[in-house]
Design a protein around this motif. Sequence first.
Motif, PDB file in Angstrom:
ATOM      1  N   ARG A 176       0.830  -1.214   0.000  1.00  6.81           N
ATOM      2  CA  ARG A 176       0.000   0.000   0.000  1.00  6.81           C
ATOM      3  C   ARG A 176       0.856   1.252   0.000  1.00  6.81           C
ATOM      4  NH1 ARG A 176      -3.971  -1.176   4.959  1.00  6.81           N
ATOM      5  NH2 ARG A 176      -1.979  -1.789   5.866  1.00  6.81           N
ATOM      6  N   VAL A 204     -16.069   7.071   5.382  1.00  5.23           N
ATOM      7  CA  VAL A 204     -15.161   6.040   4.878  1.00  5.23           C
ATOM      8  C   VAL A 204     -14.898   6.254   3.388  1.00  5.23           C
ATOM      9  CG1 VAL A 204     -14.905   3.577   4.420  1.00  5.23           C
ATOM     10  CG2 VAL A 204     -15.751   4.344   6.645  1.00  5.23           C
ATOM     11  N   ALA A 205     -15.946   6.592   2.643  1.00  2.00           N
ATOM     12  CA  ALA A 205     -15.772   6.840   1.206  1.00  2.00           C
ATOM     13  C   ALA A 205     -14.852   8.030   0.966  1.00  2.00           C
ATOM     14  CB  ALA A 205     -17.133   7.067   0.551  1.00  2.00           C
ATOM     15  N   GLY A 228     -11.342   7.021   1.616  1.00  2.00           N
ATOM     16  CA  GLY A 228     -10.848   6.229   0.498  1.00  2.00           C
ATOM     17  C   GLY A 228     -10.424   7.090  -0.671  1.00  2.00           C
ATOM     18  N   GLU A 229     -11.191   8.122  -0.972  1.00  2.00           N
ATOM     19  CA  GLU A 229     -10.833   9.026  -2.072  1.00  2.00           C
ATOM     20  C   GLU A 229      -9.522   9.745  -1.781  1.00  2.00           C
ATOM     21  OE1 GLU A 229     -14.063  11.646  -2.768  1.00  2.00           O
ATOM     22  OE2 GLU A 229     -15.455  10.053  -3.398  1.00  2.00           O
ATOM     23  N   GLU A 287      -6.569   7.260  -2.049  1.00  2.00           N
ATOM     24  CA  GLU A 287      -6.218   6.944  -3.429  1.00  2.00           C
ATOM     25  C   GLU A 287      -5.475   8.105  -4.087  1.00  2.00           C
ATOM     26  OE1 GLU A 287      -6.833   4.007  -5.570  1.00  2.00           O
ATOM     27  OE2 GLU A 287      -6.560   3.414  -3.476  1.00  2.00           O
ATOM     28  N   HIS A 305      -2.455   4.590   2.226  1.00  2.00           N
ATOM     29  CA  HIS A 305      -3.726   4.022   2.650  1.00  2.00           C
ATOM     30  C   HIS A 305      -3.738   3.652   4.132  1.00  2.00           C
ATOM     31  CE1 HIS A 305      -3.249   3.403  -1.687  1.00  2.00           C
ATOM     32  NE2 HIS A 305      -4.535   3.682  -1.729  1.00  2.00           N
TER      33      HIS A 305
END
Length: 233
Positions: free
Chosen positions: A5, A55-56, A59-60, A63, A68
């Motif tokens: 990661r 959480v979304a 994640g964005e 990325e 991560h």
Amino acid sequence: MTDPRDRPAAGAPGDRTRLSGRDLEAEQLADWRVMFEQLHARFATGDFATGLRLVAAIGEAAEEMDHHPDVELTYGAVVVRTWSHDVGAVTRRDVRLARAVSDAAGRLGATAEPHRLSVLELALDTHDLDEVRPFWAAVLGYEPVDDPDELRDPLGHGPTLWFQESGPRRPGDVEQRFHLDVRVPPEVAEQRVRAAVEAGGTLVDDGPAPRFWVLADAQGNRACITTWLGRED
């Protein structure tokens, strides 16, 4: 241990530099606390749907940064842990990610709860860690790390097992090989110690504080409240 990661961006100075607790204090990451060489934060979301959106958003950001964290979603809260796996410590990458996570939480109305953070470590007293470490690695499915005194869960779920060199036992000592080390934010430690004493415990030794306080229950079984303070002086 190296983790796929972690792919630090080329030309980013300081990305592999380990940051101490003092370094991280200077960053003024109000939502985050240093816990066993990781940055931890807990955000109260109020409901599951808000947690999913947070959480979304994490994640964005992860990325975009190509770095991560570990994220735990429960009803009403999201817990985030970040450290640089390829370095085995917190770096500037983690500071940048922490700020992005805090910004996302703020936009969604999630509230940081650093006072509710704690991390459990198991400690095993032994006079010869090399003799017993392979056994515990096999039983737990754990892996060795750079520190020969520790075993860690490669999946990140179980507590670290730390081998503490044991001294001679005195007459009357409780026969106890395992004890719990509970890592808390520094501002929480003395309150936690007082609560344990008020609950029938005994303060055995506060000489090493603020690194750790040794406590015992009414039957003499011991545990330690620990912080990162005093470990880098």
